[in-house]
Motif scaffolding. Structure first.
Motif, PDB file in Angstrom:
ATOM      1  N   TYR A  45       0.822  -1.219   0.000  1.00 43.09           N
ATOM      2  CA  TYR A  45       0.000   0.000   0.000  1.00 43.09           C
ATOM      3  C   TYR A  45       0.852   1.264   0.000  1.00 43.09           C
ATOM      4  O   TYR A  45       0.352   2.356  -0.162  1.00 43.09           O
ATOM      5  CB  TYR A  45      -0.962   0.008   1.194  1.00 43.09           C
ATOM      6  CG  TYR A  45      -2.089  -0.982   1.032  1.00 43.09           C
ATOM      7  CD1 TYR A  45      -3.101  -0.763   0.105  1.00 43.09           C
ATOM      8  CD2 TYR A  45      -2.130  -2.142   1.802  1.00 43.09           C
ATOM      9  CE1 TYR A  45      -4.125  -1.677  -0.055  1.00 43.09           C
ATOM     10  CE2 TYR A  45      -3.154  -3.067   1.654  1.00 43.09           C
ATOM     11  CZ  TYR A  45      -4.148  -2.823   0.719  1.00 43.09           C
ATOM     12  OH  TYR A  45      -5.155  -3.725   0.565  1.00 43.09           O
ATOM     13  N   ASN A  47       2.165   2.821   2.293  1.00 38.05           N
ATOM     14  CA  ASN A  47       1.939   3.723   3.434  1.00 38.05           C
ATOM     15  C   ASN A  47       2.472   3.034   4.687  1.00 38.05           C
ATOM     16  O   ASN A  47       2.099   3.372   5.796  1.00 38.05           O
ATOM     17  CB  ASN A  47       0.447   4.053   3.575  1.00 38.05           C
ATOM     18  CG  ASN A  47      -0.387   2.791   3.785  1.00 38.05           C
ATOM     19  OD1 ASN A  47       0.141   1.679   3.850  1.00 38.05           O
ATOM     20  ND2 ASN A  47      -1.688   2.973   3.892  1.00 38.05           N
ATOM     21  N   THR A  49       2.045  -0.278   5.089  1.00 34.94           N
ATOM     22  CA  THR A  49       1.313  -1.542   5.207  1.00 34.94           C
ATOM     23  C   THR A  49       1.568  -2.415   3.977  1.00 34.94           C
ATOM     24  O   THR A  49       1.415  -1.951   2.852  1.00 34.94           O
ATOM     25  CB  THR A  49      -0.199  -1.283   5.335  1.00 34.94           C
ATOM     26  OG1 THR A  49      -0.426  -0.544   6.535  1.00 34.94           O
ATOM     27  CG2 THR A  49      -0.985  -2.581   5.409  1.00 34.94           C
TER      28      THR A  49
END
Ligand SMILES: *[C@@H]1O[C@H](CO)[C@@H](O)[C@H](O)[C@H]1NC(C)=O
Length: 347
Positions: A45, A47, A49
């Motif tokens: 992701y 970010n 994650t």
């Protein structure tokens, strides 16, 4: 005259705006943070994650201790990776008067999933230690996207240097099982799929260095690619996840699938005669898109000036890494018997 100046100014500001817009767009493209999804392995992701399929989030079974085997999780000292974890296995009732071979094992997972602590990998390596009577050290090497290739190859090298360093009897970070029972003249490296790629690169590095050597190399359904098709390699390999994942997991590598890390016959790849081991076992599965290139690899090693002994065995009717997905299957039992004979036969 005034009109001309006004027109000129208007045009000038218009062009300036256009330039600024272009600059902003290219900046946005550069910092594009949209998720990277590589089916069927991971979604990053971007970010912080990362979702890993299959093993996500990194399934864990505790180190087994039973009537066949004892095991524990350790940290291998490494200057590059301060958290190089491994699971070490010792057969039950080891004979203190007899040293046994050490097998350094690398799991598969396209360089982005898997670990020695998952159910299948743990179960398989525990069986190998118990039934082939070896000390097995299964390495939890670094994965993409947190780390790209060659980080896992560096971890493999650190693991080999660490095992070999037990020759000095005692030292910081020494593992008592390896020190007491390990026959350091018989260090083997093995792995399946991307773990096979890692083991191959380790053997080449050992052969080219003045450092530790391997006694033997075990490649189970190794993950090799290349832009030029080889015999028995299916045309559809180009569309497979194995093919698509490589530019990500080796995102700083030149030459794509012809990079020497993944194509042992790529331009500039060291000759296979440099393999730093005395014997080689290539194990393929009949129903596996990676089979053709693994057989090709075996044939090229045979044809090279490498001085060792090479063997190739195929599991009929079996698919890619069947020994991990079905660690109690009769085909896996045969693979372990073949591996045990390879390790324990003196030549
Ligand atoms: C990152 O994005 C995903 C998907 O939108 C979300 O599920 C996850 O919680 C986010 N992680 C963080 C650390 O913000």
């Amino acid at each position: 005259m005034a009109l001309k100046i006004q027109l000129f100014l208007a045009l000038f500001f218009f062009l300036l705006q256009l330039l600024l817009l272009l600059a902003q767009t290219s900046e946005a493209i550069k910092h594009n943070k949209s998720p990277i999804e590589i089916q069927p392995y991971i979604i990053d992701y971007r970010n912080g994650t990362v979702l890993r399929y299959y093993n996500g989030p990194r399934s864990f079974v505790p180190p087994p201790i039973d009537s066949q085997v004892q095991s524990k999780d350790i940290t291998i000292p490494s200057s590059l990776n301060h958290n190089l974890r491994a699971r070490v296995f010792l057969p039950a009732r080891p004979d203190p008067a007899r040293k046994i071979p050490v097998l350094i094992y690398f799991h598969g997972g396209a360089f982005c999933i898997g670990s020695p602590f998952g159910w299948g990998d743990n179960h398989f390596v525990a069986r190998v230690a118990a039934e082939a009577r070896v000390i097995a050290v299964a390495i939890d090497y670094r994965l993409y996207p947190e780390f790209a290739v060659p980080a896992p190859l560096d971890d493999a090298w650190a693991a080999l240097e660490w095992v070999a360093a037990h020759a000095s009897r005692t030292g910081p970070g020494h593992e008592p099982w390896v020190a007491q029972y390990g026959d350091l003249q018989r260090i083997f490296a093995g792995g399946d799929s991307s773990g096979g790629t890692i083991a191959h690169n380790l053997a080449i590095r050992a052969g080219l260095s003045t450092g530790p050597r391997l006694h033997g190399l075990f490649l189970a359904m190794p993950y090799f690619l290349g832009s030029k098709r080889v015999p028995l390699e299916p045309e559809y390999i180009r569309f497979s996840p194995n093919y698509r994942v490589w530019p990500y997991v080796c995102n700083k590598c030149k030459r794509g699938v012809d990079n020497a890390f993944i194509n042992p016959f790529g331009p500039g790849a060291p000759s296979l005669s440099h393999l730093g081991c005395k014997k080689l076992l290539v194990y393929t599965a009949e129903v596996d898109e990676l089979r053709g290139r693994a057989i090709w690899y075996y044939k090229k090693v045979k044809a090279s000036r490498w001085a060792g002994e090479a063997r190739w065995i195929e599991a009929k009717g079996q698919s890619h890494i069947f020994h991990i997905s079905k660690p109690d299957d009769p085909a896996t039992t045969k693979l372990i018997q073949d591996l045990s004979a390879f390790i324990n036969t003196n030549n």
